[in-house]
Design an enzyme around this catalytic site. Structure first.
Site, PDB file in Angstrom:
ATOM      1  N   HIS A  33      81.190  42.545   5.013  1.00 35.32           N
ATOM      2  CA  HIS A  33      80.440  42.420   6.383  1.00 35.32           C
ATOM      3  C   HIS A  33      79.418  43.682   6.524  1.00 35.32           C
ATOM      4  CE1 HIS A  33      82.792  39.019   8.644  1.00 35.32           C
ATOM      5  NE2 HIS A  33      82.724  38.838   7.409  1.00 35.32           N
ATOM      6  N   TYR A  66      81.892  41.352  19.391  1.00 37.04           N
ATOM      7  CA  TYR A  66      82.827  42.258  20.426  1.00 37.04           C
ATOM      8  C   TYR A  66      81.966  42.072  21.655  1.00 37.04           C
ATOM      9  CZ  TYR A  66      85.235  44.792  16.684  1.00 37.04           C
ATOM     10  OH  TYR A  66      85.907  45.255  15.524  1.00 37.04           O
ATOM     11  N   PRO A 121      93.440  48.419  19.138  1.00 37.69           N
ATOM     12  CA  PRO A 121      92.821  47.753  18.139  1.00 37.69           C
ATOM     13  C   PRO A 121      91.076  47.550  17.877  1.00 37.69           C
ATOM     14  CG  PRO A 121      93.908  46.269  19.375  1.00 37.69           C
ATOM     15  CD  PRO A 121      94.171  47.451  19.909  1.00 37.69           C
ATOM     16  N   LYS A 125      90.921  50.469  13.373  1.00 32.85           N
ATOM     17  CA  LYS A 125      91.158  51.559  12.685  1.00 32.85           C
ATOM     18  C   LYS A 125      92.474  51.838  12.223  1.00 32.85           C
ATOM     19  CE  LYS A 125      87.240  53.445  12.272  1.00 32.85           C
ATOM     20  NZ  LYS A 125      86.725  52.445  11.284  1.00 32.85           N
ATOM     21  N   TYR A 127      82.355  53.069  12.451  1.00 33.55           N
ATOM     22  CA  TYR A 127      83.013  51.606  12.161  1.00 33.55           C
ATOM     23  C   TYR A 127      83.298  51.567  10.656  1.00 33.55           C
ATOM     24  CZ  TYR A 127      84.327  46.722  13.051  1.00 33.55           C
ATOM     25  OH  TYR A 127      85.086  45.605  13.127  1.00 33.55           O
TER      26      TYR A 127
HETATM   27  P1  RFL Z   1     103.895  49.188  10.470  1.00 37.34           P
HETATM   28  O1  RFL Z   1     103.035  47.852   9.578  1.00 37.34           O
HETATM   29  O2  RFL Z   1     104.436  49.125  11.777  1.00 37.34           O
HETATM   30  O3  RFL Z   1     105.097  49.017   9.499  1.00 37.34           O
HETATM   31  C1  RFL Z   1     106.267  49.703   9.545  1.00 37.34           C
HETATM   32  C2  RFL Z   1     107.335  49.218   8.974  1.00 37.34           C
HETATM   33  O4  RFL Z   1     108.816  50.100   9.125  1.00 37.34           O
HETATM   34  C3  RFL Z   1     109.683  49.175   9.051  1.00 37.34           C
HETATM   35  N1  RFL Z   1     110.958  49.929  10.061  1.00 37.34           N
HETATM   36  C4  RFL Z   1     111.752  50.432   9.548  1.00 37.34           C
HETATM   37  N2  RFL Z   1     112.318  50.572   8.174  1.00 37.34           N
HETATM   38  C5  RFL Z   1     113.528  51.152   7.942  1.00 37.34           C
HETATM   39  N3  RFL Z   1     114.192  51.654   9.084  1.00 37.34           N
HETATM   40  C6  RFL Z   1     113.584  51.763  10.314  1.00 37.34           C
HETATM   41  N4  RFL Z   1     114.479  52.450  11.283  1.00 37.34           N
HETATM   42  C7  RFL Z   1     112.473  51.009  10.515  1.00 37.34           C
HETATM   43  N5  RFL Z   1     111.763  50.905  11.614  1.00 37.34           N
HETATM   44  C8  RFL Z   1     110.639  50.390  11.234  1.00 37.34           C
HETATM   45  C9  RFL Z   1     109.000  48.001  10.180  1.00 37.34           C
HETATM   46  O5  RFL Z   1     109.989  46.946  10.054  1.00 37.34           O
HETATM   47  C10 RFL Z   1     107.840  47.857   9.255  1.00 37.34           C
HETATM   48  O6  RFL Z   1     107.970  46.811   8.339  1.00 37.34           O
HETATM   49  O7  RFL Z   1     103.141  50.471  10.161  1.00 37.34           O
HETATM   50  P2  RFL Z   1     102.078  50.794   8.870  1.00 37.34           P
HETATM   51  O8  RFL Z   1     102.676  50.665   7.640  1.00 37.34           O
HETATM   52  O9  RFL Z   1     101.976  52.400   9.148  1.00 37.34           O
HETATM   53  O10 RFL Z   1     100.835  50.044   9.121  1.00 37.34           O
HETATM   54  C11 RFL Z   1     100.281  50.369  10.294  1.00 37.34           C
HETATM   55  C12 RFL Z   1      99.330  48.932  10.658  1.00 37.34           C
HETATM   56  O11 RFL Z   1     100.396  47.836  10.687  1.00 37.34           O
HETATM   57  C13 RFL Z   1      98.739  49.021  11.859  1.00 37.34           C
HETATM   58  O12 RFL Z   1      97.990  50.129  11.980  1.00 37.34           O
HETATM   59  C14 RFL Z   1      97.516  47.914  11.934  1.00 37.34           C
HETATM   60  O13 RFL Z   1      97.906  46.492  12.054  1.00 37.34           O
HETATM   61  C15 RFL Z   1      96.715  47.869  13.241  1.00 37.34           C
HETATM   62  N6  RFL Z   1      95.682  46.951  13.473  1.00 37.34           N
HETATM   63  C16 RFL Z   1      94.510  47.045  13.001  1.00 37.34           C
HETATM   64  N7  RFL Z   1      94.214  48.130  12.195  1.00 37.34           N
HETATM   65  C17 RFL Z   1      93.042  48.128  11.408  1.00 37.34           C
HETATM   66  O14 RFL Z   1      92.762  49.112  10.587  1.00 37.34           O
HETATM   67  N8  RFL Z   1      91.905  47.012  11.662  1.00 37.34           N
HETATM   68  C18 RFL Z   1      92.104  46.158  12.374  1.00 37.34           C
HETATM   69  O15 RFL Z   1      91.567  45.205  12.245  1.00 37.34           O
HETATM   70  C19 RFL Z   1      93.520  46.031  13.135  1.00 37.34           C
HETATM   71  N9  RFL Z   1      93.840  45.044  13.889  1.00 37.34           N
HETATM   72  C20 RFL Z   1      95.823  46.069  14.381  1.00 37.34           C
HETATM   73  C21 RFL Z   1      94.790  44.899  14.778  1.00 37.34           C
HETATM   74  C22 RFL Z   1      97.281  45.954  15.007  1.00 37.34           C
HETATM   75  C23 RFL Z   1      97.353  44.872  15.901  1.00 37.34           C
HETATM   76  N10 RFL Z   1      98.750  44.942  16.507  1.00 37.34           N
HETATM   77  C24 RFL Z   1      99.435  43.574  16.677  1.00 37.34           C
HETATM   78  C25 RFL Z   1      99.435  46.173  16.741  1.00 37.34           C
HETATM   79  C26 RFL Z   1      95.063  43.950  15.627  1.00 37.34           C
HETATM   80  C27 RFL Z   1      96.525  43.970  16.217  1.00 37.34           C
HETATM   81  C28 RFL Z   1      96.739  42.505  17.154  1.00 37.34           C
HETATM   82  C1  PHB Z   2      91.337  41.254  13.579  1.00 40.02           C
HETATM   83  O1  PHB Z   2      90.588  40.325  12.894  1.00 40.02           O
HETATM   84  O2  PHB Z   2      92.508  40.943  13.592  1.00 40.02           O
HETATM   85  C2  PHB Z   2      90.699  42.188  14.029  1.00 40.02           C
HETATM   86  C3  PHB Z   2      89.258  42.604  13.710  1.00 40.02           C
HETATM   87  C4  PHB Z   2      88.842  43.601  14.376  1.00 40.02           C
HETATM   88  C5  PHB Z   2      89.315  44.305  15.358  1.00 40.02           C
HETATM   89  C6  PHB Z   2      90.724  44.143  15.471  1.00 40.02           C
HETATM   90  C7  PHB Z   2      91.166  43.108  15.023  1.00 40.02           C
HETATM   91  O3  PHB Z   2      88.608  45.422  15.927  1.00 40.02           O
END
Ligand code: RFL
Ligand code: PHB
Length: 389
Positions: A72, A200, A292, A296, A384
């Site tokens: 994109h 957005y 989110p 990032k 971004y």
């Molecule tokens: P995670 O993915 O939370 O993984 C942590 C893992 O540790 C396990 N765990 C344990 N294991 C052993 N012993 C314990 N005591 C434990 N406690 C926990 C868990 O089960 C899990 O498997 O962290 P990690 O690896 O640092 O990754 C981070 C990302 O997942 C997170 O930052 C992103 O998903 C955030 N995020 C987005 N990031 C982006 O860069 N671009 C995006 O577009 C974006 N969109 C989002 C998002 C997060 C969202 N939510 C639901 C919070 C959109 C959403 C809606």
């Molecule tokens: C997504 O596709 O899940 C998404 C994209 C952009 C964002 C957050 C989530 O800023």
């Protein structure tokens, strides 16, 4: 059991650093609280920075991403009934890639399996021991039996609710937090995305985001109140609300359909300092959370992995200890800058219940300024697509 590096958490951070260390000849064991199916079933991030894609390629897991990811070169901001485009490519010569976190995690598990590396799922009662001594070890319970892993280092990749961060004593650890007075309700639906690039949208009823995973799979979000529940949101209500928050043109052509996933996430900014203590290093959501809005979270986890993997590889080559001692300071510089951007995107685009008329007008002026100023657009684009490592 003995390993060189024990990684707590088998999400994207843990898997990626495990892969990079393995490729440098360093032995790792990952312990994960959930089953693999559970980890792979979580729908989360969708937008990858250029630096993240480069890191995945460096880790040898970039092939499917290169084939199936969507590049994109810009995104739209919508407000006051119209939308305008921010051209990332024009301002930065870079783009972002749309590729689901679920796919990326699956690619990393595949690579770990092919290399025959040790990953232990469904562990309970993880405890970190002797973190500031030379006899560091981790204990946990698996199938009712306590097990012990001796190691040189522990990497805490266990997310916001994990056990690693609380191991750092409260006298050493300082936490910075802002909780926002709303959440995001997200749905995934097997419908074609309403737009080729993300939208957005700022609206007085609340923020909305149109995103996607591929040509047939859309991801949409609407801002909800903190006490809202998924059960209150039928698909019909969701689509109606989304349409009301978008300008006419995308709203009219939006294709709706049944949701295949629906969940609510609260929004917060959180940073823990320092990100290391003794033999323990924190990576990703274990150390920091961003709302989110700037996409990032996952990307910041990957930049932490970049700094820490380089530092550990240099340590095991016998080069120097400076890089591992400096990991926290180096990672935090970038974490604070990305947190500032995520906070700015969030405050600029969401409806704040207590803003009042003045606050509301300030927000409108901010967006109008962004629409008319190349300098402001360049700032958004640069952040971004991702600040350099
Ligand atoms: P995670 O993915 O939370 O993984 C942590 C893992 O540790 C396990 N765990 C344990 N294991 C052993 N012993 C314990 N005591 C434990 N406690 C926990 C868990 O089960 C899990 O498997 O962290 P990690 O690896 O640092 O990754 C981070 C990302 O997942 C997170 O930052 C992103 O998903 C955030 N995020 C987005 N990031 C982006 O860069 N671009 C995006 O577009 C974006 N969109 C989002 C998002 C997060 C969202 N939510 C639901 C919070 C959109 C959403 C809606
Ligand atoms: C997504 O596709 O899940 C998404 C994209 C952009 C964002 C957050 C989530 O800023």
């Amino acid at each position: 059991m003995r390993t060189e590096v024990c990684i707590i958490g088998g999400g994207p951070s843990g898997l990626l650093i495990g892969q990079l260390l393995h490729r440098a000849g360093i032995a790792t064991t990952i312990i994960e609280r959930q089953s693999r199916e559970h980890v792979l079933g979580r729908i989360r991030a969708g937008v990858l920075e250029n630096g993240t894609c480069n890191m995945l390629e460096e880790a040898g897991v970039g092939d499917r991403l290169a084939r199936e990811g969507f590049e994109h070169e810009g995104a739209f901001i919508a407000a006051a009934g119209r939308k305008f485009r921010i051209d990332f490519k024009h301002y930065t010569k870079k783009n972002v890639t749309v590729y689901g976190q679920t796919e990326l995690t699956a690619d990393l598990y595949c690579a770990r399996d092919s290399a025959g590396l040790n990953t232990i799922h469904n562990v309970e009662g993880v405890i970190l021991h002797e973190v500031t001594s030379d006899t560091t070890y981790v204990t946990f319970v698996k199938d009712g039996y306590e097990q012990r892993i001796e190691c040189d280092f522990i990497i805490g990749c266990d997310g916001f609710h994990g056990v690693s961060r609380p191991t750092i004593p409260t006298g050493v650890r300082k936490e910075f937090e802002q909780v926002y007075p709303f959440g995001w309700l997200g749905i995934l639906s097997e419908t074609p995305p309403v737009s080729e690039e993300l939208i957005y949208a700022n609206h007085e009823r609340g923020f909305a985001l149109c995103s996607m995973r591929n040509e047939k799979l859309s991801r949409y979000y609407v801002q909800t109140s903190l006490n809202d529940k998924v059960e209150h949101w039928s698909d019909k209500r969701f689509w109606e609300e989304l349409k009301r928050r978008l300008p006419e043109e995308p709203a009219d052509i939006l294709v709706t359909g049944p949701s295949i996933e629906k969940s609510i996430a609260p929004l917060r900014s959180f940073i823990c300092e320092p990100m290391q203590w003794g033999k323990l290093f924190l990576v990703g959501d274990a150390a920091h959370i961003v709302p989110p809005t700037g996409a990032k979270g996952l990307n910041l986890a990957v930049s932490d992995v970049h700094y820490l993997s380089k530092a550990l590889i240099s340590f095991y080559k016998g080069e120097e200890k400076y890089m591992i001692n400096n990991y926290s300071a180096k990672a935090l510089e970038r974490v604070w800058k990305a947190s500032r951007f995520s906070w700015w995107m969030t405050t600029t685009l969401h409806h704040f219940p207590d803003y009042g008329d003045f606050g509301q007008r300030m927000q409108e002026a901010e967006i109008a300024y962004l629409e008319g100023s190349r300098a402001a657009q360049a700032v958004l684009a640069e952040n971004y697509v991702g600040l350099p490592y």
